[in-house]
Design an enzyme around this catalytic site. Structure first.
Site, PDB file in Angstrom:
ATOM      1  N   ILE A 456     -65.758 -14.294  -4.217  1.00 53.37           N
ATOM      2  CA  ILE A 456     -65.082 -15.589  -4.132  1.00 53.37           C
ATOM      3  C   ILE A 456     -66.039 -16.740  -3.880  1.00 53.37           C
ATOM      4  O   ILE A 456     -65.631 -17.887  -3.787  1.00 53.37           O
ATOM      5  CB  ILE A 456     -63.993 -15.593  -3.032  1.00 53.37           C
ATOM      6  CG1 ILE A 456     -64.603 -15.196  -1.694  1.00 53.37           C
ATOM      7  CG2 ILE A 456     -62.842 -14.692  -3.429  1.00 53.37           C
ATOM      8  CD1 ILE A 456     -63.660 -15.438  -0.521  1.00 53.37           C
ATOM      9  N   GLY A 457     -67.322 -16.447  -3.741  1.00 55.68           N
ATOM     10  CA  GLY A 457     -68.245 -17.547  -3.500  1.00 55.68           C
ATOM     11  C   GLY A 457     -69.625 -17.010  -3.255  1.00 55.68           C
ATOM     12  O   GLY A 457     -69.850 -15.801  -3.283  1.00 55.68           O
ATOM     13  N   GLY A 459     -73.767 -18.012  -1.484  1.00 57.28           N
ATOM     14  CA  GLY A 459     -74.716 -18.904  -0.844  1.00 57.28           C
ATOM     15  C   GLY A 459     -76.083 -18.540  -1.354  1.00 57.28           C
ATOM     16  O   GLY A 459     -76.213 -17.821  -2.342  1.00 57.28           O
ATOM     17  N   GLY A 460     -77.091 -19.021  -0.662  1.00 59.91           N
ATOM     18  CA  GLY A 460     -78.445 -18.798  -1.129  1.00 59.91           C
ATOM     19  C   GLY A 460     -78.861 -17.344  -1.115  1.00 59.91           C
ATOM     20  O   GLY A 460     -79.658 -16.908  -1.928  1.00 59.91           O
ATOM     21  N   GLY A 462     -76.601 -14.511  -0.575  1.00 61.47           N
ATOM     22  CA  GLY A 462     -75.654 -13.447  -0.818  1.00 61.47           C
ATOM     23  C   GLY A 462     -74.380 -13.959  -1.443  1.00 61.47           C
ATOM     24  O   GLY A 462     -74.210 -15.144  -1.672  1.00 61.47           O
ATOM     25  N   VAL A 464     -70.047 -13.833  -1.395  1.00 60.13           N
ATOM     26  CA  VAL A 464     -68.928 -13.650  -0.484  1.00 60.13           C
ATOM     27  C   VAL A 464     -67.768 -12.981  -1.231  1.00 60.13           C
ATOM     28  O   VAL A 464     -67.431 -13.380  -2.333  1.00 60.13           O
ATOM     29  CB  VAL A 464     -68.466 -14.997   0.109  1.00 60.13           C
ATOM     30  CG1 VAL A 464     -67.304 -14.787   1.069  1.00 60.13           C
ATOM     31  CG2 VAL A 464     -69.623 -15.676   0.802  1.00 60.13           C
ATOM     32  N   LYS A 478     -69.737 -10.975   3.568  1.00 60.95           N
ATOM     33  CA  LYS A 478     -70.899 -11.622   2.981  1.00 60.95           C
ATOM     34  C   LYS A 478     -71.951 -10.557   2.762  1.00 60.95           C
ATOM     35  O   LYS A 478     -72.417  -9.936   3.716  1.00 60.95           O
ATOM     36  CB  LYS A 478     -71.417 -12.711   3.901  1.00 60.95           C
ATOM     37  CG  LYS A 478     -72.689 -13.282   3.366  1.00 60.95           C
ATOM     38  CD  LYS A 478     -72.675 -14.766   3.396  1.00 60.95           C
ATOM     39  CE  LYS A 478     -73.888 -15.243   2.644  1.00 60.95           C
ATOM     40  NZ  LYS A 478     -74.245 -16.578   2.942  1.00 60.95           N
ATOM     41  N   ASP A 578     -76.150 -27.964  10.450  1.00 58.64           N
ATOM     42  CA  ASP A 578     -75.526 -28.235   9.149  1.00 58.64           C
ATOM     43  C   ASP A 578     -74.022 -28.411   9.301  1.00 58.64           C
ATOM     44  O   ASP A 578     -73.230 -27.857   8.545  1.00 58.64           O
ATOM     45  CB  ASP A 578     -75.855 -27.105   8.158  1.00 58.64           C
ATOM     46  CG  ASP A 578     -75.546 -27.499   6.715  1.00 58.64           C
ATOM     47  OD1 ASP A 578     -75.297 -28.699   6.461  1.00 58.64           O
ATOM     48  OD2 ASP A 578     -75.554 -26.610   5.841  1.00 58.64           O
TER      49      ASP A 578
END
Ligand SMILES: *[C@@H]1O[C@H](CO)[C@@H](O)[C@H](O)[C@H]1NC(C)=O
Ligand SMILES: *[C@@H]1O[C@H](CO)[C@@H](O)[C@H](O)[C@H]1NC(C)=O
Ligand SMILES: *[C@@H]1O[C@H](CO)[C@@H](O)[C@H](O)[C@H]1NC(C)=O
Ligand SMILES: *[C@@H]1O[C@H](CO)[C@@H](O)[C@H](O)[C@H]1NC(C)=O
Ligand SMILES: *[C@@H]1O[C@H](CO)[C@@H](O)[C@H](O)[C@H]1NC(C)=O
Ligand SMILES: *[C@@H]1O[C@H](CO)[C@@H](O)[C@H](O)[C@H]1NC(C)=O
Ligand SMILES: *[C@@H]1O[C@H](CO)[C@@H](O)[C@H](O)[C@H]1NC(C)=O
Ligand SMILES: *[C@@H]1O[C@H](CO)[C@@H](O)[C@H](O)[C@H]1NC(C)=O
Ligand SMILES: *[C@@H]1O[C@H](CO)[C@@H](O)[C@H](O)[C@H]1NC(C)=O
Ligand SMILES: *[C@@H]1O[C@H](CO)[C@@H](O)[C@H](O)[C@H]1NC(C)=O
Length: 757
Positions: A456-457, A459-460, A462, A464, A478, A578
């Site tokens: 479903i998504g 990041g840098g 890995g 998700v 993740k 962040d």
């Protein structure tokens, strides 16, 4: 007599005469003592013998060859240049070389010459340019070429020359251009070539060279163009290649090179073209490649390269072509690739999602044959009120699991160690904090071994996944990419960090249920957040209206409490670095959970608080533009941005930009509030006013002037609300001029509040 016949006869007579005089003068040379005037006659005869000027001569009565097409003489009438470029000459290179003591330039490009280059060519002691490309010359490179020490350019491109490159070419110290491409030269490149320090171009492409690239080539510091492609060169690329600092074009593709790309390649800062394709080069692309600011084309396809596509490549911002096809690259497809015109990543082991926008220039076949590519074009938010899954956890750019890290322990946190369960099964090591039963095999089954349909998504580091466990519990996973999972250093710190995170608890920090460590599969298991990120909810008109004022105020309060906990109850303190609306997730009740601790940092008394910049554009505190020292006040600033964003329903960028000017002077608070909601009334109005007041305090330019999160959090918990004035009468400048929350300010005592009973 027709004119043409008479001309022919005249020419014939002239030629015979010339020949006669030639013979005569020849025998006379002895006693004329080689006077200057003799040379041109020798030359004339030698030129006539070639038969290369038949057509030129019947056109005129030109008696001196100096006037012939393609001949240039010096002031004494001696031939210095012969240029018969692209004239059909055919036959052998049968020039009487000894007759041209002053020749500096011999150009017979594309004249269909055959046979070998005569040994006698070595008598042309003044020759600077020998251009014989595009012919059918055969035989070996004559040893006497080494006598032509004045040569600046030796071009034998595209002939049928055989045998070795004579090491004696290393004597031609004036050489700038050496073109031997497209022949059948064999043997290895003599290291003596490295003595040609003036060389600017060295081309030996398309031959049958074997052996290694001599490290001595590294001495060619003026070389701009090195082409050795299409040979049988073996061994590894010598690190000395990094000394050739003038190189613009380096092509060594289609050989049998192995070993790594030397990191010294990063010293070639003028490089525009780098072709290393179709070899057996292994290892990873060195990060130093990022130094090649002029690089426009990088071809590495068909090698044995592995590792991730280095993010350093994003510094090569002139890159237009990046061919990585048919290697073993793994990890994610970095986002910067979307802006490179020509990319081929097919047949690697890449995984994770395809960056949004990748399809702008690139077709899907450039991704064929990769594993685990999650073929979903992620938009940061779902288009309509439909599934929010896509939006869930855009784990930020660096969203690894460096989640809340290292050795942070928090005061007053009950550890849940008795609920945690460790499973050890060979290489597999799992820790579960979740009190339900989760087993490794449940996760694998629930995600069908991390099938992309559950992705479903990303990041840098890995991807998700969302999975439903047999118990019905929905979780977010993740998963680290294989590369990170195989890196021992990462593995070690990951174990440490994940364990600690499982001990940090706050009701407004996303819950880690557990994690698994396995050689080929590392992942973290989180609670699933139904509503996705705050950013997404605010961007969706339906959701945004559902998010009423009291829910919004609660999100701000929850976030403040979590930050206060991180800044003041954890030892050492944890700075998130962040905070943004993307990293605040909402559950089904719209309660806030801080997520993505990827860039979070521990501030302990021993560690340097210096850091590289992190955070999301639009949320980063202004001082971070000029200092690298991280303090918790940077989070306070970002919190201020998020708080205003929640009130306004959109990022307050424009408002923040206009703050220093007086133009906001008369703007009322109610004017900036999210117009999609009815104005706040009753009990919630003072809260909204308080949030605004605090937000502006958090946005103060000087970090020291910003309140601590502890103070902010206390302010929210207190029962005393600001006087319930109509929001229409509260102006932004009033809010901003509040002295409160300043350290040591009198208002602190003046407005002391008692906690709610
Ligand atoms: C030279 O003479 C030949 C034959 O007589 C003729 O074909 C050719 O065109 C002439 N060349 C020139 C340049 O006049
Ligand atoms: C040789 O002659 C050709 C055509 O006549 C010309 O294009 C070229 O520039 C000349 N080369 C040199 C080196 O003078
Ligand atoms: C070249 O010219 C010289 C001097 O005219 C003569 O002695 C020699 O025999 C010639 N060589 C050839 C191969 O014709
Ligand atoms: C070389 O010779 C072959 C025939 O032997 C011919 O077909 C070819 O065109 C020639 N190439 C050049 C460049 O003259
Ligand atoms: C090349 O030079 C050497 C001496 O340096 C000389 O002996 C030899 O005759 C020369 N070769 C030619 C073909 O001129
Ligand atoms: C180079 O080619 C020639 C034939 O052209 C052959 O005799 C020689 O053995 C070859 N040398 C190498 C090193 O392959
Ligand atoms: C690269 O290949 C060489 C043998 O060709 C091997 O010794 C080396 O370990 C390989 N390196 C990597 C990083 O795979
Ligand atoms: C966990 O349980 C063990 C006994 O099973 C007990 O000794 C220990 O104190 C407990 N730890 C916590 C943190 O409750
Ligand atoms: C880093 O920051 C923490 C918290 O502000 C502070 O206690 C520590 O002394 C700082 N470390 C250094 C080396 O300045
Ligand atoms: C800081 O260093 C001191 C002395 O080296 C050590 O005793 C202490 O445990 C360290 N503190 C942390 C938080 O690492």
């Amino acid at each position: 007599m027709s004119p043409s016949v008479s001309t022919s006869i005249a020419i014939l007579a002239w030629a015979t005469c010339a020949l006669f005089f030639g013979k005569y003068l020849d025998s006379a040379v002895a006693f004329v003592a080689a006077s200057k005037s003799t040379a041109p006659e020798l030359e004339t005869r030698a030129l006539l013998e070639t038969g290369w000027w038949n057509s030129a001569m019947n056109s005129s009565s030109k008696s001196s060859p100096c006037e012939w097409v393609g001949i240039t003489c010096n002031a004494d009438g001696s031939v210095i240049k012969i240029n018969r470029t692209s004239v059909f000459l055919g036959g052998k290179l049968k020039l009487n070389f000894s007759s041209f003591p002053n020749l500096v330039h011999l150009s017979l490009s594309g004249t269909r010459l055959e046979g070998s280059i005569p040994l006698e060519i070595g008598t042309l002691s003044k020759l600077t340019h020998l251009d014989l490309p595009f012919n059918n010359l055969t035989g070996e490179l004559t040893i006497s070429l080494a006598n032509l020490t004045q040569l600046v350019s030796l071009n034998l491109y595209d002939n049928m020359l055989r045998g070795p490159i004579p090491p004696t070419l290393g004597h031609l110290l004036n050489l700038k251009y050496l073109g031997l491409d497209k022949n059948r030269l064999n043997g290895s490149i003599p290291p003596e070539i490295g003595m040609l320090r003036n060389l600017v171009y060295l081309g030996i492409e398309h031959n049958e060279l074997i052996g290694q690239i001599p490290s001595a080539l590294g001495r060619l510091t003026n070389l701009k163009d090195l082409s050795l492609s299409w040979n049988g060169i073996r061994g590894s690329i010598p690190p000395e290649i990094g000394n050739m600092k003038s190189l613009i074009h380096l092509s060594i593709g289609n050989n049998k090179l192995d070993g790594p790309i030397p990191s010294t390649i990063g010293q070639l800062t003028n490089l525009k073209i780098l072709y290393l394709d179709s070899n057996q080069i292994n290892g990873s692309i060195p990060g130093e490649i990022g130094n090649l600011k002029f690089l426009t084309s990088l071809r590495l396809q068909s090698n044995h390269l592995s590792g991730p596509i280095p993010i350093d490549l994003s510094s090569c911002y002139r890159l237009e072509e990046l061919l990585l096809r048919s290697n073993n690259f793994n990890g994610n497809i970095p986002h910067f690739l979307i802006s490179i015109r020509r990319v081929n990543l097919a047949y690697n082991s890449l995984e994770g999602p395809i960056p949004k926008g990748y399809d702008r220039y690139h077709t899907s076949d450039t991704l064929d044959g990769n594993n685990d590519l999650c073929d979903v074009y992620f938009s940061p938010c779902p288009v309509s009120g439909g599934s929010l899954l896509v939006c869930f956890i855009i784990w930020g750019s660096v969203g690894a699991l460096v989640v809340c890290l290292l050795s942070a322990r928090c005061i007053g946190t009950k550890t849940h160690s008795n609920k945690s369960r460790e499973t050890k099964d060979g290489n597999l090591f799992c820790i579960w904090n979740y009190d339900g039963n989760i087993a490794f095999k449940d996760i694998i089954e629930a995600t069908e071994d991390f099938d992309i349909k559950y992705c479903i998504g990303a990041g840098g580091y890995g991807s998700v996944y969302k999975a439903k466990l047999p118990s019905g519990k929905v979780i977010a996973l993740k998963k680290l990419h294989r590369l990170e999972a195989e890196n021992p250093t990462f593995d070690e710190s990951f174990r440490n960090e994940a364990r600690v995170l499982s001990e940090i608890r706050h009701r407004n920090i996303v819950r880690l249920h557990g994690f698994c460590l396995h050689k080929r599969c590392m992942f973290l298991v989180y609670e699933y957040m139904e509503k996705g990120s705050l950013f997404c909810v605010l961007s969706n008109h339906v959701e945004a209206q559902e998010l009423d004022w009291s829910k919004r105020v609660n999100i701000i309060k929850g976030t403040a409490q979590a930050l206060s906990y991180m800044h003041h109850e954890c030892v050492p303190l944890v700075v998130h670095r962040d905070i943004s609306s993307n990293n605040i997730l909402l559950n089904s009740q719209f309660q806030a959970f801080i997520s993505d601790f990827g860039t979070a940092k521990l501030l302990d008394p021993n560690s340097s608080n210096q850091t590289s910049i992190a955070g999301t554009y639009g949320y980063v505190a202004p001082e971070l533009a000029y200092t690298m020292v991280v303090t918790e006040k940077a989070d306070v600033y970002s919190f201020g941005v998020v708080a205003l964003e929640i009130l306004m329903g959109r990022h307050p960028g424009e408002l923040l930009a206009s703050l220093p000017s007086s133009s906001t002077g008369n703007v009322m608070l109610c004017d900036i509030l999210d117009q999609r909601l009815p104005p706040p009334i009753h009990m919630v109005a003072p809260d909204v006013s308080l949030v605004a007041e605090i937000a502006f305090a958090c946005l103060r330019t000087k970090p020291k002037s910003r309140p601590t999160m502890e103070r902010v959090s206390r302010e929210f918990l207190s029962c005393e609300k600001p006087p319930s004035k109509s929001l229409h009468t509260v102006s932004l400048s009033q809010l901003r001029n509040q002295e409160m929350y300043l350290v040591g300010s009198t208002t602190e005592t003046h407005r002391s509040r008692s906690p709610c009973g």
